[in-house]
Design a protein around this motif. Structure first.
Motif, mmCIF file in Angstrom:
data_model
loop_
_atom_site.group_PDB
_atom_site.id
_atom_site.type_symbol
_atom_site.label_atom_id
_atom_site.label_comp_id
_atom_site.label_asym_id
_atom_site.label_seq_id
_atom_site.Cartn_x
_atom_site.Cartn_y
_atom_site.Cartn_z
ATOM 1 N N GLU A 1 0.833 -1.207 0.000
ATOM 2 C CA GLU A 1 0.000 0.000 0.000
ATOM 3 C C GLU A 1 0.872 1.263 0.000
ATOM 4 O O GLU A 1 0.575 2.233 -0.698
ATOM 5 C CB GLU A 1 -0.914 -0.010 1.225
ATOM 6 C CG GLU A 1 -1.737 1.248 1.380
ATOM 7 C CD GLU A 1 -2.480 1.311 2.705
ATOM 8 O OE1 GLU A 1 -2.797 2.434 3.111
ATOM 9 O OE2 GLU A 1 -2.726 0.256 3.323
ATOM 10 N N ARG B 1 2.334 1.756 -3.468
ATOM 11 C CA ARG B 1 1.271 2.212 -4.393
ATOM 12 C C ARG B 1 0.961 3.692 -4.173
ATOM 13 O O ARG B 1 0.784 4.436 -5.138
ATOM 14 C CB ARG B 1 0.010 1.370 -4.211
ATOM 15 C CG ARG B 1 0.102 -0.001 -4.863
ATOM 16 C CD ARG B 1 -1.245 -0.681 -4.972
ATOM 17 N NE ARG B 1 -1.949 -0.812 -3.701
ATOM 18 C CZ ARG B 1 -1.786 -1.824 -2.847
ATOM 19 N NH1 ARG B 1 -0.945 -2.787 -3.128
ATOM 20 N NH2 ARG B 1 -2.475 -1.880 -1.727
ATOM 21 N N ARG B 2 0.884 4.123 -2.927
ATOM 22 C CA ARG B 2 0.587 5.540 -2.644
ATOM 23 C C ARG B 2 1.688 6.441 -3.190
ATOM 24 O O ARG B 2 1.412 7.497 -3.743
ATOM 25 C CB ARG B 2 0.373 5.754 -1.153
ATOM 26 C CG ARG B 2 -0.937 5.193 -0.667
ATOM 27 C CD ARG B 2 -1.294 5.650 0.735
ATOM 28 N NE ARG B 2 -0.137 5.786 1.573
ATOM 29 C CZ ARG B 2 -0.094 5.472 2.860
ATOM 30 N NH1 ARG B 2 -1.143 4.988 3.453
ATOM 31 N NH2 ARG B 2 0.994 5.632 3.565
ATOM 32 N N HIS B 3 2.952 6.049 -3.008
ATOM 33 C CA HIS B 3 4.063 6.841 -3.560
ATOM 34 C C HIS B 3 3.974 6.901 -5.074
ATOM 35 O O HIS B 3 4.237 7.952 -5.672
ATOM 36 C CB HIS B 3 5.412 6.260 -3.120
ATOM 37 C CG HIS B 3 5.859 6.703 -1.771
ATOM 38 N ND1 HIS B 3 6.288 7.988 -1.510
ATOM 39 C CD2 HIS B 3 5.933 6.034 -0.599
ATOM 40 C CE1 HIS B 3 6.613 8.096 -0.233
ATOM 41 N NE2 HIS B 3 6.406 6.920 0.341
ATOM 42 N N GLU C 1 1.266 6.741 -6.901
ATOM 43 C CA GLU C 1 0.149 7.624 -7.247
ATOM 44 C C GLU C 1 0.551 9.086 -7.154
ATOM 45 O O GLU C 1 0.226 9.894 -8.010
ATOM 46 C CB GLU C 1 -1.051 7.357 -6.333
ATOM 47 C CG GLU C 1 -1.726 6.033 -6.602
ATOM 48 C CD GLU C 1 -2.744 5.666 -5.517
ATOM 49 O OE1 GLU C 1 -2.993 6.482 -4.601
ATOM 50 O OE2 GLU C 1 -3.298 4.545 -5.589
#
Length: 191
Positions: A180, A183-185, A187
């Motif tokens: 997670e 994935r956030r980085h 995005e």
């Protein structure tokens, strides 16, 4: 959440390690570490006589001067308190770390240059932690610089270079490939 309540016990040994990262006016970075070992009781030492409670058995310093490219420009070590009079003679050998890159193979390079009888176990032990402090000191500065360069390019009407943060994939649980956090980085980088 702290650790569970320990069994009844008494303190015997204390190791303090303190590290700081600094940005220098010349654009380089200094990463400094201080290590001190003390005991809660007096004990006899071959070279120092009786070492009193709270008196450092080890009191040592290391400074790495590093560029944004994570290459060590200089390393300085000093030993103010040691168990043997001969110990401070190892400190100058740490200058051999100049030119070493902090990244994959760092610990191996440290061992090759100041391992075993060429160095000091305690000074060598803090170097791996100093490498982490170097990343935590320099990484955000590099990221800020990349974002500023991107904003400046946009302001000039140019196509900006991608502002992409290099993540240490699979270096820990949070940075596991596909996590997670990763994935956030990704995005944020796409925005």
């Amino acid at each position: 959440m702290p650790l569970s309540t320990p069994a009844a016990r008494k303190p015997l040994h204390r190791r303090l390690i303190e590290m700081h990262g600094y940005q220098r006016e010349d654009g380089l970075y200094d990463i400094e570490a201080w290590l001190a070992d003390t005991k809660t009781y007096a004990f006899d030492n071959l070279d120092r006589g009786t070492v009193q409670p709270g008196e450092p058995l080890h009191g040592m310093w290391v400074r790495l001067t590093v560029g944004e490219d994570m290459v060590i420009r200089a390393c300085e070590a000093a030993s103010d308190f040691t168990p043997y009079a001969i110990c401070p003679q190892a400190a100058p050998n740490f200058s051999r770390l100049a030119g070493v890159s902090i990244g994959p193979g760092f610990n191996r390079a440290v061992k090759e240059r100041v391992g075993g009888a060429m160095g000091c176990t305690h000074l060598r032990e803090v170097l791996a932690q100093m490498a982490t402090v170097a990343f935590q000191t320099i990484g955000p500065m590099r990221w800020r610089k990349a974002r500023e360069e991107r904003a400046a390019a946009i302001a000039r009407g140019e196509t900006p270079p991608p502002a992409r943060r290099v993540l240490p994939i699979n270096s820990c649980y949070a940075y596991a490939e596909g996590s997670e956090v990763v994935r956030r980085h990704e995005e944020v980088a796409e925005e």
